[in-house]
Scaffold this active site. Sequence first.
Site, mmCIF file in Angstrom:
data_model
loop_
_atom_site.group_PDB
_atom_site.id
_atom_site.type_symbol
_atom_site.label_atom_id
_atom_site.label_comp_id
_atom_site.label_asym_id
_atom_site.label_seq_id
_atom_site.Cartn_x
_atom_site.Cartn_y
_atom_site.Cartn_z
ATOM 1 N N CYS A 66 49.064 83.696 61.781
ATOM 2 C CA CYS A 66 48.335 83.718 63.056
ATOM 3 C C CYS A 66 49.232 83.204 64.184
ATOM 4 C CB CYS A 66 47.079 82.846 62.945
ATOM 5 S SG CYS A 66 46.084 82.881 64.436
ATOM 6 N N CYS A 70 46.808 76.131 66.515
ATOM 7 C CA CYS A 70 45.783 75.127 66.220
ATOM 8 C C CYS A 70 46.346 74.083 65.240
ATOM 9 C CB CYS A 70 44.548 75.788 65.644
ATOM 10 S SG CYS A 70 44.052 77.249 66.582
ATOM 11 N N CYS A 73 45.366 73.892 61.474
ATOM 12 C CA CYS A 73 45.165 75.111 60.687
ATOM 13 C C CYS A 73 46.371 75.541 59.861
ATOM 14 C CB CYS A 73 44.753 76.260 61.601
ATOM 15 S SG CYS A 73 44.256 77.716 60.644
ATOM 16 N N CYS A 110 30.250 85.211 55.135
ATOM 17 C CA CYS A 110 31.050 84.991 56.352
ATOM 18 C C CYS A 110 32.490 85.421 56.103
ATOM 19 C CB CYS A 110 31.060 83.510 56.713
ATOM 20 S SG CYS A 110 29.431 82.801 56.838
ATOM 21 N N CYS A 141 28.294 87.423 58.831
ATOM 22 C CA CYS A 141 28.929 86.629 59.884
ATOM 23 C C CYS A 141 30.412 86.962 59.848
ATOM 24 C CB CYS A 141 28.732 85.139 59.605
ATOM 25 S SG CYS A 141 29.550 84.067 60.815
ATOM 26 N N CYS A 201 27.318 81.262 66.035
ATOM 27 C CA CYS A 201 27.651 80.167 65.122
ATOM 28 C C CYS A 201 28.804 79.425 65.783
ATOM 29 C CB CYS A 201 28.081 80.719 63.763
ATOM 30 S SG CYS A 201 28.740 79.473 62.648
ATOM 31 N N ARG A 273 25.377 72.851 59.956
ATOM 32 C CA ARG A 273 26.054 73.091 58.672
ATOM 33 C C ARG A 273 27.048 71.986 58.345
ATOM 34 N NH1 ARG A 273 28.320 78.211 59.081
ATOM 35 N NH2 ARG A 273 26.211 78.931 58.779
HETATM 36 N N1 SAM Z 1 41.070 82.731 63.919
HETATM 37 C C1 SAM Z 1 39.702 82.619 64.214
HETATM 38 C C2 SAM Z 1 39.372 81.462 65.122
HETATM 39 O O1 SAM Z 1 40.174 80.547 65.239
HETATM 40 O O2 SAM Z 1 38.284 81.462 65.682
HETATM 41 C C3 SAM Z 1 38.831 82.532 62.972
HETATM 42 C C4 SAM Z 1 39.291 81.739 61.775
HETATM 43 S S1 SAM Z 1 39.495 79.980 62.030
HETATM 44 C C5 SAM Z 1 40.277 79.488 60.522
HETATM 45 C C6 SAM Z 1 37.822 79.371 61.938
HETATM 46 C C7 SAM Z 1 37.592 77.895 62.095
HETATM 47 O O3 SAM Z 1 37.983 77.194 60.936
HETATM 48 C C8 SAM Z 1 38.329 77.184 63.190
HETATM 49 O O4 SAM Z 1 37.736 77.374 64.442
HETATM 50 C C9 SAM Z 1 38.215 75.735 62.765
HETATM 51 O O5 SAM Z 1 37.068 75.152 63.359
HETATM 52 C C10 SAM Z 1 38.040 75.825 61.256
HETATM 53 N N2 SAM Z 1 39.176 75.223 60.548
HETATM 54 C C11 SAM Z 1 40.408 75.754 60.398
HETATM 55 N N3 SAM Z 1 41.221 74.915 59.714
HETATM 56 C C12 SAM Z 1 40.474 73.824 59.421
HETATM 57 C C13 SAM Z 1 40.761 72.599 58.745
HETATM 58 N N4 SAM Z 1 41.970 72.338 58.256
HETATM 59 N N5 SAM Z 1 39.761 71.696 58.622
HETATM 60 C C14 SAM Z 1 38.537 71.955 59.135
HETATM 61 N N6 SAM Z 1 38.225 73.088 59.780
HETATM 62 C C15 SAM Z 1 39.176 74.007 59.935
HETATM 63 FE FE1 SF4 Z 2 44.638 81.174 63.973
HETATM 64 FE FE2 SF4 Z 2 43.845 79.161 62.421
HETATM 65 FE FE3 SF4 Z 2 43.756 78.909 65.056
HETATM 66 FE FE4 SF4 Z 2 42.023 80.605 63.818
HETATM 67 S S1 SF4 Z 2 42.108 78.377 63.609
HETATM 68 S S2 SF4 Z 2 43.220 80.974 65.700
HETATM 69 S S3 SF4 Z 2 43.357 81.288 62.135
HETATM 70 S S4 SF4 Z 2 45.630 79.168 63.829
#
Ligand code: SAM
Ligand code: SF4
Length: 332
Positions: A66, A70, A73, A110, A141, A201, A273
């Site tokens: 990606c 973040c 992530c 989801c 979802c 959500c 949730r």
């Molecule tokens: N890329 C899209 C986005 O960011 O909206 C969808 C997938 S992203 C992995 C979905 C959500 O997963 C993120 O918004 C975050 O809140 C949650 N998430 C990702 N990594 C996480 C982690 N290590 N611990 C807790 N929540 C996490």
């Molecule tokens: Fe990409 Fe992870 Fe951020 Fe979603 S949460 S935009 S998958 S880096």
Amino acid sequence: MSANPAIRPFVPELSLRHDWQLDEVQALFDLPFNDLIHQAQTVHRANFDPNEVQISSLLSIKTGACSEDCGYCPQSARYDSSLKAEALMPVNEVLEAAQRAKDDGASRFCMGAAWRQPKDKDIERVVEMIKGVKALGMETCVTLGMLTDKQTEELKAGGLDYYNHNLDTSEDYYSEVITTRTYQDRLDTLARVRDAGINVCCGGIVGMGEGQQDRAKLLIELANLPKHPESVPINMLVQVQGTPLMGTESLDPLVFVRTIAVARIMMPRSRVRLSAGRKEMSDEMQALCFLGGANSIFYGDKLLTTDNPMTHQDLTLFKRLGLHSGGSSHAQ
Ligand code: SAM
Ligand code: SF4
Ligand code: DTB
């Protein structure tokens, strides 16, 4: 009448507020724990079957690589989390996973994709997935990142029930965690989804080193949206090796429970949730989260890329607590 703004009489028909102020939310967080849980449980019982928990299963339909940064992530291309990137899955494989989730007892499926934003041609395949999952009799979802108007309309026309798009934290703390998009980008997509008539959500992550005020401000953002999100996922940060937030000081588990309880009070009819992080929680802590008003979980051995409790452990926990699965969103 008490001078404490956290102690208000609860009137169910007047309870959907969109004008929360920081001082009263801080006051809720600061209540003695027993008073906070009692208030949250009272609100919960006025709006839901207190022993019923909605069950969603997650599948990563496109993993890793990606372009966003973040800090929590493992799917960001910028960090070395030893995750194997995978292209968008074929529709038949997704439907097989959905059938397994349904057989295990999930009511909602989801599908998550590691995109900043999908390409138009990706949406076509995702719509096929949505149609197929709906044909199995499950709610759908997806979480795909930022959307254009056209993409949002296509998802709606495909029959999508929910779109997940988290605000994650307060606007103040956002740039400490993510620099490749703004809070306003997130709000814009949420408004598109809402305007298209798709259920929202939206929640966040706690335990990212944010302060108490950031948690309060996140909940204010969510509750003061024109309509409360139907689902509010509260994630405990899952610390993943290689991500910048690995090594963040752990949050007091009772602060996590308080966050759930305050969310329940502020958004009385939303599904709150208990999301990521359950594998690191004791059964007793999860029980406190349910007592504080959580009434939805992710179920199945995997979240997107990290581990979730094994299904047999969850079944045992539900049995010990006398919980049963079922339910959808409360009609608002
Ligand atoms: N890329 C899209 C986005 O960011 O909206 C969808 C997938 S992203 C992995 C979905 C959500 O997963 C993120 O918004 C975050 O809140 C949650 N998430 C990702 N990594 C996480 C982690 N290590 N611990 C807790 N929540 C996490
Ligand atoms: Fe990409 Fe992870 Fe951020 Fe979603 S949460 S935009 S998958 S880096
Ligand atoms: C949400 O709020 N939590 C889920 C879902 N929405 C998409 C994702 C949690 C991801 C945890 C880290 C991982 O497994 O990659």
